[in-house]
Scaffold this motif. Structure first.
Motif, PDB file in Angstrom:
ATOM      1  N   ALA A 175      -5.836   3.517   5.990  1.00  0.00           N
ATOM      2  CA  ALA A 175      -6.532   2.232   5.949  1.00  0.00           C
ATOM      3  C   ALA A 175      -5.572   1.065   5.688  1.00  0.00           C
ATOM      4  CB  ALA A 175      -7.619   2.259   4.879  1.00  0.00           C
ATOM      5  N   PRO A 176      -5.867  -0.115   6.238  1.00  0.00           N
ATOM      6  CA  PRO A 176      -4.981  -1.275   6.076  1.00  0.00           C
ATOM      7  C   PRO A 176      -4.712  -1.667   4.627  1.00  0.00           C
ATOM      8  CG  PRO A 176      -6.595  -1.687   7.802  1.00  0.00           C
ATOM      9  CD  PRO A 176      -6.998  -0.406   7.138  1.00  0.00           C
ATOM     10  N   ASN A 177      -5.680  -1.398   3.739  1.00  0.00           N
ATOM     11  CA  ASN A 177      -5.511  -1.789   2.333  1.00  0.00           C
ATOM     12  C   ASN A 177      -4.905  -0.691   1.460  1.00  0.00           C
ATOM     13  OD1 ASN A 177      -6.499  -4.455   2.453  1.00  0.00           O
ATOM     14  ND2 ASN A 177      -8.613  -3.737   2.385  1.00  0.00           N
ATOM     15  N   ALA A 178      -4.451   0.401   2.076  1.00  0.00           N
ATOM     16  CA  ALA A 178      -4.029   1.574   1.305  1.00  0.00           C
ATOM     17  C   ALA A 178      -2.940   1.272   0.281  1.00  0.00           C
ATOM     18  CB  ALA A 178      -3.561   2.676   2.255  1.00  0.00           C
ATOM     19  N   PHE A 179      -2.012   0.380   0.602  1.00  0.00           N
ATOM     20  CA  PHE A 179      -0.879   0.146  -0.289  1.00  0.00           C
ATOM     21  C   PHE A 179      -0.802  -1.276  -0.833  1.00  0.00           C
ATOM     22  CE2 PHE A 179       0.631   3.534   2.646  1.00  0.00           C
ATOM     23  CZ  PHE A 179       0.686   4.561   1.711  1.00  0.00           C
ATOM     24  N   MET A 213       5.313  -4.985  -6.926  1.00  0.00           N
ATOM     25  CA  MET A 213       6.684  -5.150  -6.430  1.00  0.00           C
ATOM     26  C   MET A 213       6.871  -6.530  -5.808  1.00  0.00           C
ATOM     27  SD  MET A 213       7.448  -1.410  -4.752  1.00  0.00           S
ATOM     28  CE  MET A 213       9.198  -1.745  -4.611  1.00  0.00           C
ATOM     29  N   PRO A 214       7.337  -7.487  -6.579  1.00  0.00           N
ATOM     30  CA  PRO A 214       7.533  -8.841  -6.064  1.00  0.00           C
ATOM     31  C   PRO A 214       8.360  -8.893  -4.786  1.00  0.00           C
ATOM     32  CG  PRO A 214       7.855  -8.796  -8.431  1.00  0.00           C
ATOM     33  CD  PRO A 214       7.760  -7.362  -7.987  1.00  0.00           C
ATOM     34  N   GLU A 215       9.315  -7.958  -4.650  1.00  0.00           N
ATOM     35  CA  GLU A 215      10.196  -8.021  -3.483  1.00  0.00           C
ATOM     36  C   GLU A 215       9.483  -7.709  -2.174  1.00  0.00           C
ATOM     37  OE1 GLU A 215      11.114  -3.958  -5.463  1.00  0.00           O
ATOM     38  OE2 GLU A 215      10.395  -5.954  -5.981  1.00  0.00           O
ATOM     39  N   ILE A 216       8.288  -7.081  -2.238  1.00  0.00           N
ATOM     40  CA  ILE A 216       7.582  -6.845  -0.972  1.00  0.00           C
ATOM     41  C   ILE A 216       6.314  -7.686  -0.855  1.00  0.00           C
ATOM     42  CG2 ILE A 216       8.478  -4.501  -0.709  1.00  0.00           C
ATOM     43  CD1 ILE A 216       5.701  -3.446  -1.460  1.00  0.00           C
ATOM     44  N   ARG A 217       6.070  -8.561  -1.851  1.00  0.00           N
ATOM     45  CA  ARG A 217       4.917  -9.458  -1.734  1.00  0.00           C
ATOM     46  C   ARG A 217       5.031 -10.350  -0.506  1.00  0.00           C
ATOM     47  NH1 ARG A 217       3.404 -11.941  -7.684  1.00  0.00           N
ATOM     48  NH2 ARG A 217       2.833  -9.976  -8.682  1.00  0.00           N
ATOM     49  N   VAL A 218       6.260 -10.672  -0.152  1.00  0.00           N
ATOM     50  CA  VAL A 218       6.484 -11.531   1.006  1.00  0.00           C
ATOM     51  C   VAL A 218       5.931 -10.898   2.279  1.00  0.00           C
ATOM     52  CG1 VAL A 218       8.777 -10.614   1.588  1.00  0.00           C
ATOM     53  CG2 VAL A 218       8.202 -12.984   2.155  1.00  0.00           C
ATOM     54  N   ALA A 228       0.686  -2.487  11.991  1.00  0.00           N
ATOM     55  CA  ALA A 228       0.528  -1.221  11.264  1.00  0.00           C
ATOM     56  C   ALA A 228       1.880  -0.709  10.761  1.00  0.00           C
ATOM     57  CB  ALA A 228      -0.138  -0.179  12.159  1.00  0.00           C
ATOM     58  N   ARG A 229       2.925  -0.925  11.546  1.00  0.00           N
ATOM     59  CA  ARG A 229       4.250  -0.430  11.140  1.00  0.00           C
ATOM     60  C   ARG A 229       4.784  -1.155   9.907  1.00  0.00           C
ATOM     61  NH1 ARG A 229       5.542  -0.190  17.255  1.00  0.00           N
ATOM     62  NH2 ARG A 229       4.951   1.962  17.734  1.00  0.00           N
ATOM     63  N   LEU A 230       4.250  -2.340   9.622  1.00  0.00           N
ATOM     64  CA  LEU A 230       4.631  -3.035   8.404  1.00  0.00           C
ATOM     65  C   LEU A 230       4.232  -2.206   7.178  1.00  0.00           C
ATOM     66  CD1 LEU A 230       5.778  -5.630   7.114  1.00  0.00           C
ATOM     67  CD2 LEU A 230       3.469  -6.602   7.246  1.00  0.00           C
ATOM     68  N   ALA A 231       3.078  -1.525   7.275  1.00  0.00           N
ATOM     69  CA  ALA A 231       2.643  -0.655   6.184  1.00  0.00           C
ATOM     70  C   ALA A 231       3.602   0.521   6.010  1.00  0.00           C
ATOM     71  CB  ALA A 231       1.224  -0.146   6.446  1.00  0.00           C
ATOM     72  N   ARG A 232       4.123   1.032   7.123  1.00  0.00           N
ATOM     73  CA  ARG A 232       5.103   2.126   7.039  1.00  0.00           C
ATOM     74  C   ARG A 232       6.372   1.668   6.338  1.00  0.00           C
ATOM     75  NH1 ARG A 232       6.147   5.147  12.588  1.00  0.00           N
ATOM     76  NH2 ARG A 232       7.699   6.057  11.187  1.00  0.00           N
ATOM     77  N   THR A 233       6.818   0.459   6.626  1.00  0.00           N
ATOM     78  CA  THR A 233       8.012  -0.076   5.977  1.00  0.00           C
ATOM     79  C   THR A 233       7.792  -0.199   4.471  1.00  0.00           C
ATOM     80  OG1 THR A 233       8.614  -1.320   7.966  1.00  0.00           O
ATOM     81  CG2 THR A 233       9.600  -2.029   5.887  1.00  0.00           C
ATOM     82  N   ASN A 234       6.618  -0.720   4.099  1.00  0.00           N
ATOM     83  CA  ASN A 234       6.316  -0.857   2.672  1.00  0.00           C
ATOM     84  C   ASN A 234       6.231   0.500   1.991  1.00  0.00           C
ATOM     85  OD1 ASN A 234       6.237  -3.626   2.821  1.00  0.00           O
ATOM     86  ND2 ASN A 234       4.022  -3.739   3.066  1.00  0.00           N
ATOM     87  N   LEU A 235       5.718   1.493   2.698  1.00  0.00           N
ATOM     88  CA  LEU A 235       5.634   2.848   2.139  1.00  0.00           C
ATOM     89  C   LEU A 235       7.025   3.354   1.779  1.00  0.00           C
ATOM     90  CD1 LEU A 235       4.251   5.585   1.528  1.00  0.00           C
ATOM     91  CD2 LEU A 235       4.528   6.140   3.959  1.00  0.00           C
ATOM     92  N   ASP A 236       7.978   3.174   2.681  1.00  0.00           N
ATOM     93  CA  ASP A 236       9.340   3.636   2.423  1.00  0.00           C
ATOM     94  C   ASP A 236       9.929   2.974   1.174  1.00  0.00           C
ATOM     95  OD1 ASP A 236       9.198   5.214   4.682  1.00  0.00           O
ATOM     96  OD2 ASP A 236      10.184   3.750   5.981  1.00  0.00           O
ATOM     97  N   VAL A 237       9.654   1.685   1.009  1.00  0.00           N
ATOM     98  CA  VAL A 237      10.150   0.953  -0.157  1.00  0.00           C
ATOM     99  C   VAL A 237       9.519   1.504  -1.431  1.00  0.00           C
ATOM    100  CG1 VAL A 237      10.231  -1.288  -1.317  1.00  0.00           C
ATOM    101  CG2 VAL A 237      10.613  -1.140   1.157  1.00  0.00           C
ATOM    102  N   MET A 238       8.206   1.755  -1.376  1.00  0.00           N
ATOM    103  CA  MET A 238       7.485   2.216  -2.569  1.00  0.00           C
ATOM    104  C   MET A 238       7.914   3.605  -3.002  1.00  0.00           C
ATOM    105  SD  MET A 238       3.617   0.866  -1.986  1.00  0.00           S
ATOM    106  CE  MET A 238       3.550   1.377  -0.275  1.00  0.00           C
ATOM    107  N   ILE A 239       8.134   4.485  -2.044  1.00  0.00           N
ATOM    108  CA  ILE A 239       8.507   5.859  -2.353  1.00  0.00           C
ATOM    109  C   ILE A 239       9.814   5.890  -3.153  1.00  0.00           C
ATOM    110  CG2 ILE A 239       9.332   8.016  -1.355  1.00  0.00           C
ATOM    111  CD1 ILE A 239       6.347   7.799  -1.249  1.00  0.00           C
ATOM    112  N   GLU A 240      10.681   4.943  -2.875  1.00  0.00           N
ATOM    113  CA  GLU A 240      11.974   4.912  -3.555  1.00  0.00           C
ATOM    114  C   GLU A 240      11.883   4.382  -4.981  1.00  0.00           C
ATOM    115  OE1 GLU A 240      14.631   2.686  -1.152  1.00  0.00           O
ATOM    116  OE2 GLU A 240      14.561   4.074   0.552  1.00  0.00           O
ATOM    117  N   ASP A 241      10.768   3.738  -5.328  1.00  0.00           N
ATOM    118  CA  ASP A 241      10.616   3.160  -6.669  1.00  0.00           C
ATOM    119  C   ASP A 241       9.784   4.111  -7.528  1.00  0.00           C
ATOM    120  OD1 ASP A 241      10.076   1.697  -8.951  1.00  0.00           O
ATOM    121  OD2 ASP A 241       9.954  -0.210  -7.882  1.00  0.00           O
ATOM    122  N   THR A 242      10.429   4.928  -8.341  1.00  0.00           N
ATOM    123  CA  THR A 242       9.734   5.934  -9.139  1.00  0.00           C
ATOM    124  C   THR A 242       8.820   5.321 -10.196  1.00  0.00           C
ATOM    125  OG1 THR A 242      11.635   6.051 -10.639  1.00  0.00           O
ATOM    126  CG2 THR A 242      11.562   7.640  -8.831  1.00  0.00           C
TER     127      THR A 242
END
Length: 254
Positions: free
Chosen positions: A178-182, A189-194, A226-240
């Motif tokens: 879903a579009p709101n999943a993340f 994460m302020p760095e991905i609010r943009v 939709a691929r923007l959500a994939r990019t954000n996912l990669d960023v989030m996974i790295e932040d434990t």
């Protein structure tokens, strides 16, 4: 009057109560899983869930079977279900599939044309979203989630195709599709609010392409959105640090 209306629809109070309980069970179990309250590999007991949600075991059993079909839980040989875990590839595939279908929906809407009143509704939503994301440091995420959901729901219907709408509804039930999943993570994460500003620019471009009857452009932008959500996912996974803050993130493995 209500009894008469139910008669005309061929429903009964008992059937309506049953449907309500089934939906309550489905949404309740989903919330337990995606909020992280029930972790990967945990066995879901009908008795425990029934007590926790205040619902009888019959709708609980039906809800678990539905979630099994959606891929949220999986049946175990000894009986019952456990919560699944997902790889980053699983989630990326679900997001990609949603983007592909939204792209088709946008292209067909552009090619077939959309009534002016519906386009005006889209523009009104865009204006509200503009206001919400104007200052990324002070974003009201609850409002954003509501309006973003409305935008995508409307996009799914603009083509007038019941087949596309139905398949998108099915895809949206896939874990994290879903579009709101993340969206919650963007508050953490302020760095991905943009990325909300980028997403809003894409929203506007999709509507513009539909309005201009540019089908290929509308489809390409919707896929990229939709691929923007994939990019954000990669960023989030790295932040434990986010593992216990973002709903469902604990279900995703590397």
């Amino acid at each position: 009057m209500a009894t008469s209306a139910r008669r005309e629809r061929g429903t009964s109070p008992r059937r309506e109560r049953g449907t309500s309980q089934s939906l309550k069970a489905l949404l309740g179990i989903r919330e337990l899983v995606f909020s992280g309250e029930v972790g990967p590999g945990v066995r879901l007991s009908e008795v425990t869930l029934s007590g926790r949600l205040g619902i009888s075991r019959t709708p609980i059993r039906a809800a678990l079977a539905q979630l099994d079909q959606e891929g949220v839980v999986e049946a175990i040989p000894s009986g019952g279900y456990t919560v699944r875990s997902f790889t980053q590839v699983d989630v990326a595939d679900a997001i990609e599939l949603r983007g592909a279908l939204e792209g088709v929906a946008a292209r067909i809407a552009a090619e077939r044309g959309v009534p002016a009143a519906r386009l005006q509704t889209m523009h009104s939503l865009l204006a509200e979203l503009d206001h919400v994301v104007a200052d990324p440091k002070r974003t009201d995420f609850a409002v954003y989630i509501a309006r973003n959901g409305e935008f995508h729901d409307l996009l799914h219907t603009l083509s007038g195709s019941e087949t596309i709408r139905r398949e998108l509804e099915r895809v949206m039930r896939l874990p994290f599709a879903a579009p709101n999943a993340f969206i919650t993570a963007q508050a953490e994460m302020p760095e991905i609010r943009v990325s909300l500003l980028v997403a809003q620019a894409q929203h506007r471009a999709i509507v513009n392409a539909i309005e201009m009857r540019e089908g290929a452009r509308a489809e390409a932008i919707a896929r990229e959105h939709a691929r923007l959500a994939r990019t954000n996912l990669d960023v989030m996974i790295e932040d434990t640090k986010l593992i216990n803050k973002v709903p469902g993130l604990s279900l995703i493995s590397g």
